[in-house]
Design a protein around this motif. Structure first.
Motif, PDB file in Angstrom:
ATOM      1  N   ARG A 166       0.852  -1.180   0.000  1.00  0.00           N
ATOM      2  CA  ARG A 166       0.000   0.000   0.000  1.00  0.00           C
ATOM      3  C   ARG A 166       0.890   1.232   0.000  1.00  0.00           C
ATOM      4  NH1 ARG A 166      -3.858   2.639   4.605  1.00  0.00           N
ATOM      5  NH2 ARG A 166      -5.608   3.294   3.272  1.00  0.00           N
ATOM      6  N   LEU A 167       0.829   1.987  -1.052  1.00  0.00           N
ATOM      7  CA  LEU A 167       1.606   3.207  -1.149  1.00  0.00           C
ATOM      8  C   LEU A 167       0.792   4.381  -0.617  1.00  0.00           C
ATOM      9  CD1 LEU A 167       3.145   2.869  -4.732  1.00  0.00           C
ATOM     10  CD2 LEU A 167       3.936   1.894  -2.568  1.00  0.00           C
ATOM     11  N   SER A 168       1.487   5.305  -0.003  1.00  0.00           N
ATOM     12  CA  SER A 168       0.865   6.526   0.498  1.00  0.00           C
ATOM     13  C   SER A 168       1.576   7.737  -0.078  1.00  0.00           C
ATOM     14  CB  SER A 168       0.935   6.580   2.031  1.00  0.00           C
ATOM     15  OG  SER A 168       0.246   5.515   2.614  1.00  0.00           O
ATOM     16  N   CYS A 169       0.845   8.811  -0.237  1.00  0.00           N
ATOM     17  CA  CYS A 169       1.418  10.074  -0.687  1.00  0.00           C
ATOM     18  C   CYS A 169       0.842  11.173   0.195  1.00  0.00           C
ATOM     19  CB  CYS A 169       1.091  10.329  -2.150  1.00  0.00           C
ATOM     20  SG  CYS A 169       1.629  11.938  -2.767  1.00  0.00           S
ATOM     21  N   GLY A 185      -2.562  11.595  -9.195  1.00  0.00           N
ATOM     22  CA  GLY A 185      -2.291  10.340  -9.880  1.00  0.00           C
ATOM     23  C   GLY A 185      -1.066   9.626  -9.372  1.00  0.00           C
ATOM     24  N   TRP A 186      -0.995   8.364  -9.674  1.00  0.00           N
ATOM     25  CA  TRP A 186       0.183   7.534  -9.425  1.00  0.00           C
ATOM     26  C   TRP A 186       0.787   7.147 -10.776  1.00  0.00           C
ATOM     27  CZ3 TRP A 186       2.503   6.790  -4.900  1.00  0.00           C
ATOM     28  CH2 TRP A 186       1.771   6.976  -3.715  1.00  0.00           C
ATOM     29  N   PHE A 187       2.084   7.303 -10.860  1.00  0.00           N
ATOM     30  CA  PHE A 187       2.846   6.943 -12.051  1.00  0.00           C
ATOM     31  C   PHE A 187       3.978   6.015 -11.628  1.00  0.00           C
ATOM     32  CE2 PHE A 187       1.251   9.908 -15.306  1.00  0.00           C
ATOM     33  CZ  PHE A 187       0.454  10.696 -14.509  1.00  0.00           C
ATOM     34  N   ARG A 188       4.514   5.279 -12.572  1.00  0.00           N
ATOM     35  CA  ARG A 188       5.661   4.432 -12.268  1.00  0.00           C
ATOM     36  C   ARG A 188       6.650   4.460 -13.424  1.00  0.00           C
ATOM     37  NH1 ARG A 188       2.581  -1.446 -12.483  1.00  0.00           N
ATOM     38  NH2 ARG A 188       2.338  -1.584 -14.751  1.00  0.00           N
ATOM     39  N   GLN A 189       7.893   4.191 -13.059  1.00  0.00           N
ATOM     40  CA  GLN A 189       8.943   4.191 -14.069  1.00  0.00           C
ATOM     41  C   GLN A 189       9.932   3.081 -13.763  1.00  0.00           C
ATOM     42  OE1 GLN A 189      10.965   7.956 -14.558  1.00  0.00           O
ATOM     43  NE2 GLN A 189      11.615   7.413 -16.635  1.00  0.00           N
ATOM     44  N   ALA A 190      10.071   2.176 -14.711  1.00  0.00           N
ATOM     45  CA  ALA A 190      11.059   1.105 -14.602  1.00  0.00           C
ATOM     46  C   ALA A 190      12.342   1.558 -15.292  1.00  0.00           C
ATOM     47  CB  ALA A 190      10.521  -0.164 -15.246  1.00  0.00           C
ATOM     48  N   PRO A 191      13.479   0.989 -14.918  1.00  0.00           N
ATOM     49  CA  PRO A 191      14.743   1.382 -15.553  1.00  0.00           C
ATOM     50  C   PRO A 191      14.684   1.235 -17.062  1.00  0.00           C
ATOM     51  CG  PRO A 191      15.166   0.054 -13.622  1.00  0.00           C
ATOM     52  CD  PRO A 191      13.676   0.016 -13.841  1.00  0.00           C
ATOM     53  N   GLY A 192      15.076   2.284 -17.771  1.00  0.00           N
ATOM     54  CA  GLY A 192      15.106   2.242 -19.226  1.00  0.00           C
ATOM     55  C   GLY A 192      13.767   2.432 -19.902  1.00  0.00           C
ATOM     56  N   LYS A 193      12.736   2.679 -19.104  1.00  0.00           N
ATOM     57  CA  LYS A 193      11.401   2.845 -19.681  1.00  0.00           C
ATOM     58  C   LYS A 193      10.846   4.222 -19.343  1.00  0.00           C
ATOM     59  CE  LYS A 193      10.076  -2.015 -19.764  1.00  0.00           C
ATOM     60  NZ  LYS A 193       9.012  -3.009 -19.421  1.00  0.00           N
ATOM     61  N   PHE A 251      -5.152  -3.048  -8.596  1.00  0.00           N
ATOM     62  CA  PHE A 251      -4.779  -1.816  -7.885  1.00  0.00           C
ATOM     63  C   PHE A 251      -6.022  -0.977  -7.609  1.00  0.00           C
ATOM     64  CE2 PHE A 251      -0.140  -1.249  -9.579  1.00  0.00           C
ATOM     65  CZ  PHE A 251       0.147  -2.561  -9.218  1.00  0.00           C
ATOM     66  N   THR A 252      -5.995  -0.264  -6.495  1.00  0.00           N
ATOM     67  CA  THR A 252      -7.081   0.649  -6.149  1.00  0.00           C
ATOM     68  C   THR A 252      -6.506   1.968  -5.660  1.00  0.00           C
ATOM     69  OG1 THR A 252      -8.499  -1.205  -5.486  1.00  0.00           O
ATOM     70  CG2 THR A 252      -9.137   0.995  -4.756  1.00  0.00           C
ATOM     71  N   ILE A 253      -6.934   3.062  -6.278  1.00  0.00           N
ATOM     72  CA  ILE A 253      -6.515   4.386  -5.843  1.00  0.00           C
ATOM     73  C   ILE A 253      -7.598   4.972  -4.954  1.00  0.00           C
ATOM     74  CG2 ILE A 253      -7.472   5.557  -7.887  1.00  0.00           C
ATOM     75  CD1 ILE A 253      -5.059   7.471  -7.771  1.00  0.00           C
ATOM     76  N   PHE A 269      -3.599   7.254  -1.669  1.00  0.00           N
ATOM     77  CA  PHE A 269      -3.157   5.875  -1.490  1.00  0.00           C
ATOM     78  C   PHE A 269      -3.202   5.124  -2.818  1.00  0.00           C
ATOM     79  CE2 PHE A 269      -3.094   6.152   3.020  1.00  0.00           C
ATOM     80  CZ  PHE A 269      -4.188   6.911   3.404  1.00  0.00           C
ATOM     81  N   LEU A 270      -2.408   4.068  -2.864  1.00  0.00           N
ATOM     82  CA  LEU A 270      -2.502   3.108  -3.955  1.00  0.00           C
ATOM     83  C   LEU A 270      -2.358   1.724  -3.340  1.00  0.00           C
ATOM     84  CD1 LEU A 270      -2.807   2.770  -7.049  1.00  0.00           C
ATOM     85  CD2 LEU A 270      -0.307   2.524  -7.148  1.00  0.00           C
ATOM     86  N   GLN A 271      -3.456   1.001  -3.274  1.00  0.00           N
ATOM     87  CA  GLN A 271      -3.432  -0.382  -2.798  1.00  0.00           C
ATOM     88  C   GLN A 271      -3.101  -1.283  -3.981  1.00  0.00           C
ATOM     89  OE1 GLN A 271      -3.868  -1.673   0.385  1.00  0.00           O
ATOM     90  NE2 GLN A 271      -3.251  -3.606  -0.565  1.00  0.00           N
ATOM     91  N   MET A 272      -2.037  -2.048  -3.842  1.00  0.00           N
ATOM     92  CA  MET A 272      -1.578  -2.907  -4.930  1.00  0.00           C
ATOM     93  C   MET A 272      -1.616  -4.356  -4.479  1.00  0.00           C
ATOM     94  SD  MET A 272       1.623  -0.632  -6.375  1.00  0.00           S
ATOM     95  CE  MET A 272       2.662  -0.990  -4.969  1.00  0.00           C
ATOM     96  N   ASN A 273      -2.462  -5.137  -5.115  1.00  0.00           N
ATOM     97  CA  ASN A 273      -2.601  -6.548  -4.809  1.00  0.00           C
ATOM     98  C   ASN A 273      -2.156  -7.400  -5.986  1.00  0.00           C
ATOM     99  OD1 ASN A 273      -3.788  -5.818  -2.317  1.00  0.00           O
ATOM    100  ND2 ASN A 273      -5.828  -5.782  -3.242  1.00  0.00           N
ATOM    101  N   SER A 274      -1.935  -8.670  -5.728  1.00  0.00           N
ATOM    102  CA  SER A 274      -1.533  -9.620  -6.781  1.00  0.00           C
ATOM    103  C   SER A 274      -0.387  -9.048  -7.616  1.00  0.00           C
ATOM    104  CB  SER A 274      -2.733  -9.943  -7.682  1.00  0.00           C
ATOM    105  OG  SER A 274      -3.795 -10.481  -6.929  1.00  0.00           O
TER     106      SER A 274
END
Length: 123
Positions: free
Chosen positions: A19-22, A35-43, A67-69, A79-84
Motif C-alpha cells: 500500500r503506497l501513500s502520498c 495520480g500515481w505513475f511508475r517508471q522502470a529502468p530504461g522505460k 490496484f485501487t486508488i 493511497f494506492l493499494q496494490m494486490n496480486s
C-alpha cells in the motif's frame, strides 16, 4: 507550498501486496487530479491510476482489478493499494498533482511530482 511525499514501497514476492501513500500539503491536495505513475529502468514514466476531485478514477489496463486508488481527505493523503503484484509492476512509483481541469494518465497534465518510492516484485 509544493510538497508530496511518497512512502510504502518495498520488496515483495509475486502475488503479494503493498500500500503506497502520498502525503500532500494542503495546496497539493487541492489539485483537480491526483495520480500515481511508475517508471522502470530504461522505460518511460507511465500512468498507473488517477483520481479526480469528483472521485472518478482511471486505471491502466495492466493494473485494473489489482490496484485501487483512494484518498483520505482528513489526512490529505493519497493511497494506492496494490494486490496480486507481478514482477512487471516493479519500478519507482511517483504521485503527482494536476490543476488543469482534466484528469487522465497523461503525465503532461501534472504540475508537481513527489520524489518516488521504490517497488520491487520478485518472481
Amino acid at each position: 507550498q509544493a510538497h508530496l511525499v511518497e512512502s510504502g514501497g518495498g520488496s515483495v514476492q509475486a502475488g503479494g501486496s503493498l500500500r503506497l501513500s502520498c502525503a500532500a500539503s494542503a495546496f497539493m491536495y487541492s489539485a483537480y487530479c491526483m495520480g500515481w505513475f511508475r517508471q522502470a529502468p530504461g522505460k518511460e514514466r507511465e500512468g498507473v491510476a488517477t483520481i479526480a476531485k469528483n472521485d472518478s478514477t482511471t486505471y491502466a489496463d495492466s493494473v485494473k482489478g489489482r490496484f485501487t486508488i483512494s484518498h483520505d481527505n482528513a489526512k490529505n493523503t493519497l493511497f494506492l493499494q496494490m494486490n496480486s503484484l507481478k514482477p512487471e509492476d516493479s519500478g519507482m512509483y511517483f504521485c503527482a498533482t494536476g490543476y488543469r481541469g482534466l484528469c487522465s494518465r497523461d503525465r503532461s497534465l501534472y504540475d508537481f511530482w513527489g520524489q518516488g518510492t521504490q517497488v520491487t516484485v520478485s518472481s
